[in-house]
Structures are given as C-alpha cells and as structure tokens.
Design an enzyme around this catalytic site. Structure first.
Site, PDB file in Angstrom:
ATOM      1  CE  LYS A  13      -2.402  -0.139   3.758  1.00 35.55           C
ATOM      2  NZ  LYS A  13      -2.063  -1.373   4.445  1.00 35.55           N
ATOM      3  NE  ARG A  87      -5.020  -0.824   9.477  1.00 38.73           N
ATOM      4  CZ  ARG A  87      -3.865  -0.262   9.195  1.00 38.73           C
ATOM      5  NH1 ARG A  87      -3.787   0.789   8.445  1.00 38.73           N
ATOM      6  NH2 ARG A  87      -2.753  -0.741   9.689  1.00 38.73           N
ATOM      7  NE  ARG A 126       7.913  -3.528   6.342  1.00 42.70           N
ATOM      8  CZ  ARG A 126       6.681  -3.006   6.236  1.00 42.70           C
ATOM      9  NH1 ARG A 126       6.294  -2.420   5.134  1.00 42.70           N
ATOM     10  NH2 ARG A 126       5.853  -3.077   7.248  1.00 42.70           N
ATOM     11  NE  ARG A 159       7.004  -1.448  10.739  1.00 39.73           N
ATOM     12  CZ  ARG A 159       6.080  -1.051   9.851  1.00 39.73           C
ATOM     13  NH1 ARG A 159       6.428  -0.315   8.818  1.00 39.73           N
ATOM     14  NH2 ARG A 159       4.822  -1.384   9.987  1.00 39.73           N
ATOM     15  NE  ARG A 170       0.962  -5.140  10.991  1.00 41.21           N
ATOM     16  CZ  ARG A 170       2.016  -4.824  10.235  1.00 41.21           C
ATOM     17  NH1 ARG A 170       3.140  -5.497  10.333  1.00 41.21           N
ATOM     18  NH2 ARG A 170       1.927  -3.838   9.379  1.00 41.21           N
TER      19      ARG A 170
END
Ligand code: AMP
Length: 215
Positions: A13, A87, A126, A159, A170
């Site tokens: 996104k 959301r 990531r 992260r 998530r």
C-alpha cells in the site's frame, strides 16, 4: 482526485500510494507513517500508540480520526490518497462526516490483494534503517553490506510488528475489521479490487488503467 487505498499489511500500500500521489500530484496521507513519526518523536500520542502498534492492534478510532482531520483539512483541495485509513466502519463514517463538512467526496476506494504466503514473505523480510528509515528486504532488496544501510551506513532492524506472529495477528485483524468497511464502499459503487502480487510498477499500471477506464 480523492482515493482511499485499502489492503492487508504487506500488500505494498505504502509504495503504491506513493507512486499514485507523485504521478497524480495529490497528497499522500499514511496513518502508519504519521504514527511511527509520533513514536520516534516520543510525543504523548506516540507513547500511547506504541503499545497498540507493537502488539499489532489498532490504535483507537478517536486518536486516528483526530490526526487525519488535522492533516486532511488544510490540504484536501489538491486531492488526496489515504493509505491505511479508514480501517474500521466507524473510521469510514467519521471520514464521511469530515468530507461532507468540506463539501468533498471520494472518487475511488481501491483494495490491493495478495495471497497470505506472499504477504508473510514480504513483511517478515522487511528491514528498516535505524538512522534514515530507508527500507530493504532480505530477498528482494538486499543492502550491499549485510545489516547496514547503503545510503547512510545505519544499522538495519526488523520492526516489532513485522515478526511472523504479529504479522498473522495483523492479517486476521485486517480481515475482521475491514469486512464491513468493504461492504460499505461496495454499496456506494466506488470500490475496486486489484491483484498486487506482481512488482510495484506492474501494480501501479493496473491501478492506473483501472482509474482511466472508470473516469
Ligand atoms: P501500517 O503501517 O498502516 O500497517 O500501520 C502500522 C500500525 O499503525 C497498525 O498495525 C496499527 O497499529 C496502527 N494504525 C495505522 N493506521 C491505523 C488506523 N487507521 N486505525 C488504527 N490503527 C492504525
């Protein structure tokens, strides 16, 4: 043009919203980025948000929508792409009220989609630079020197919310929270779904072609 970009964590996104914002000259508003900045600056909002973010939970709607309103109102006339918000159905309703007040409307709500295995691979690989926040990936975008940023030499880290257990939480939250939201926008006839398993440029082309067709 006023767009909402929806999609599960890891679908790309942020990258797509950035490409769309630059190429259509509209404002990119990412609640995830805004919250991470608040956390880095250790503001009161950041201190409250950090606990939710680290557990992969949603930050309360009031906090999010107050932040969005502050950012959106002065800039909305140039057009915007919202990335990561709304959301929840409640956030969508509050956004609707903000836009009505501004006499503005949404043109499109685009959902990017990809299989769960693709999303987990993208997110768990990531890495982020501690100093300049540049993004890397252990498979797709390796730094020249292991563990160090190509741009500034800063240390790369993962992260907390990119660890596999948190990613799964998530993804589940995304499905639960956004189900009602998608129905809400489908009824308005402005909802599009685009497959985002290809690379960023391929996905951007698909979005671009879809918007051109609908105009
Ligand atoms: P993102 O970078 O969009 O995946 O956002 C990272 C984290 O910030 C999420 O896992 C949530 O904890 C929080 N967050 C971002 N946007 C929202 C939102 N619209 N509503 C609630 N929490 C959010």
């Amino acid at each position: 043009m006023n767009i909402i970009l929806l999609g599960p964590p890891g679908v790309g996104k942020g990258t797509e919203a950035n490409l769309i914002a630059v190429r259509l000259s509209i404002d990119h508003i990412s609640t995830g980025d805004m919250l991470r900045q608040e956390v880095r600056e250790n503001t009161d909002l950041g201190k409250d948000a950090r606990a939710f973010m680290n557990r992969g939970k949603l930050v309360p709607d009031e906090v999010i929508m107050a932040m969005v309103q502050k950012r959106l109102v002065p800039n909305f006339s140039h057009g915007f792409i919202l990335d990561g918000v709304p959301r929840t159905l409640n956030q969508a309703e509050v956004l609707g009220e903000i836009l009505t007040e501004l006499n503005a409307h949404l043109d499109f709500v685009i959902e990017l989609e990809a299989g769960e295995d693709v999303l987990i691979e993208r997110l768990s690989g990531r890495r982020v630079c501690k100093k300049c926040h540049a993004l890397y990936h252990t498979i797709n975008m390796k730094p020249i020197r292991d563990g160090a940023c190509d741009r500034c030499g800063g240390e790369l880290y993962q992260r907390d919310d990119d660890k596999v257990a948190t990613i799964k939480r998530r993804l589940t939250i995304y499905q639960q929270e956004t189900h009602g939201l998608k129905e809400f926008y489908k009824k308005k006839g402005i909802f599009l779904t685009i497959n985002a398993e290809g690379n960023a440029e391929e996905t951007f082309r698909k979005i671009h072609d879809c918007l051109a067709l609908k105009k």
